[in-house]
Design a protein around this motif. Sequence first.
Motif, PDB file in Angstrom:
ATOM      1  N   LYS A 129      38.896  37.239  41.626  1.00 30.18           N
ATOM      2  CA  LYS A 129      39.331  38.607  41.885  1.00 30.18           C
ATOM      3  C   LYS A 129      40.744  38.593  42.466  1.00 30.18           C
ATOM      4  CE  LYS A 129      34.597  39.745  43.309  1.00 30.18           C
ATOM      5  NZ  LYS A 129      33.756  40.277  44.419  1.00 30.18           N
ATOM      6  N   PRO A 130      41.478  39.682  42.336  1.00 27.47           N
ATOM      7  CA  PRO A 130      42.817  39.724  42.951  1.00 27.47           C
ATOM      8  C   PRO A 130      42.780  39.421  44.455  1.00 27.47           C
ATOM      9  CG  PRO A 130      42.582  41.508  41.391  1.00 27.47           C
ATOM     10  CD  PRO A 130      41.241  40.851  41.480  1.00 27.47           C
ATOM     11  N   ASP A 131      41.694  39.790  45.139  1.00 31.88           N
ATOM     12  CA  ASP A 131      41.579  39.503  46.576  1.00 31.88           C
ATOM     13  C   ASP A 131      41.479  38.010  46.876  1.00 31.88           C
ATOM     14  OD1 ASP A 131      39.615  42.432  47.623  1.00 31.88           O
ATOM     15  OD2 ASP A 131      41.754  42.136  47.233  1.00 31.88           O
ATOM     16  N   ASP A 132      41.234  37.198  45.859  1.00 28.84           N
ATOM     17  CA  ASP A 132      41.194  35.745  46.067  1.00 28.84           C
ATOM     18  C   ASP A 132      42.588  35.125  46.078  1.00 28.84           C
ATOM     19  OD1 ASP A 132      38.339  35.735  43.905  1.00 28.84           O
ATOM     20  OD2 ASP A 132      38.336  35.568  46.095  1.00 28.84           O
ATOM     21  N   THR A 133      43.597  35.918  45.794  1.00 26.17           N
ATOM     22  CA  THR A 133      44.974  35.418  45.806  1.00 26.17           C
ATOM     23  C   THR A 133      45.360  34.922  47.188  1.00 26.17           C
ATOM     24  OG1 THR A 133      45.679  36.854  43.991  1.00 26.17           O
ATOM     25  CG2 THR A 133      47.394  36.059  45.497  1.00 26.17           C
TER      26      THR A 133
ATOM     27  N   LYS B  19      48.141  37.536  56.309  1.00 26.78           N
ATOM     28  CA  LYS B  19      46.826  37.394  56.932  1.00 26.78           C
ATOM     29  C   LYS B  19      46.662  36.021  57.558  1.00 26.78           C
ATOM     30  CE  LYS B  19      44.414  40.661  53.919  1.00 26.78           C
ATOM     31  NZ  LYS B  19      43.221  40.868  53.041  1.00 26.78           N
TER      32      LYS B  19
ATOM     33  N   ALA C  28      46.078  34.386  52.765  1.00 25.54           N
ATOM     34  CA  ALA C  28      46.756  35.381  51.950  1.00 25.54           C
ATOM     35  C   ALA C  28      48.002  35.876  52.682  1.00 25.54           C
ATOM     36  CB  ALA C  28      45.812  36.550  51.669  1.00 25.54           C
TER      37      ALA C  28
ATOM     38  N   SER D  34      32.198  36.309  51.047  1.00 26.67           N
ATOM     39  CA  SER D  34      32.957  36.912  49.950  1.00 26.67           C
ATOM     40  C   SER D  34      33.038  36.031  48.707  1.00 26.67           C
ATOM     41  CB  SER D  34      34.376  37.272  50.415  1.00 26.67           C
ATOM     42  OG  SER D  34      35.078  36.113  50.797  1.00 26.67           O
TER      43      SER D  34
ATOM     44  N   SER E  10      45.462  41.398  38.165  1.00 26.32           N
ATOM     45  CA  SER E  10      44.459  42.417  37.798  1.00 26.32           C
ATOM     46  C   SER E  10      44.657  42.893  36.376  1.00 26.32           C
ATOM     47  CB  SER E  10      44.554  43.600  38.759  1.00 26.32           C
ATOM     48  OG  SER E  10      45.858  44.125  38.761  1.00 26.32           O
TER      49      SER E  10
ATOM     50  N   THR F  85      46.924  32.576  42.319  1.00 29.06           N
ATOM     51  CA  THR F  85      47.284  33.971  42.116  1.00 29.06           C
ATOM     52  C   THR F  85      46.391  34.559  41.035  1.00 29.06           C
ATOM     53  OG1 THR F  85      49.579  33.517  42.720  1.00 29.06           O
ATOM     54  CG2 THR F  85      49.132  35.583  41.569  1.00 29.06           C
TER      55      THR F  85
END
Length: 116
Positions: free
Chosen positions: A86-90, A43, A40, A62, A116, A113
């Motif tokens: 989920k947006p966190d999987d972007t 990160k 990401a 996760s 949400s 991408t």
Amino acid sequence: QVQLVESGGGLVQAGGSLRLSCAASGNIFPISVMGWYRQAPGKQREWVATVTQKGSTNYTDSVKGRFTISRDNAKSTVYLQMNSLKPDDTAVYYCNLRTVLLINIWGQGTQVTVSS
């Protein structure tokens, strides 16, 4: 020389699904461990899932219950089915091949991408 080519990334709404594919050239695919990693923005690259030569799978916590990794040795292809995104999987998702000599080969990455 082994090359990996990913496909299947894109833009999807939260709760949606995508399936990533990674095709390998060469003839070592059946004897290699295959995996998916992701990175990401801002990160470090993180491990997502692995499938062994015999089909055993492992997942980071996760994505357990949402993602499924599989392989088709006849097609030298590994897949990552991603559900309930989920947006966190972007992230940019990378295919990885680890040879019997523990050499890592990477694909070029495919962008996923999740809005949400």
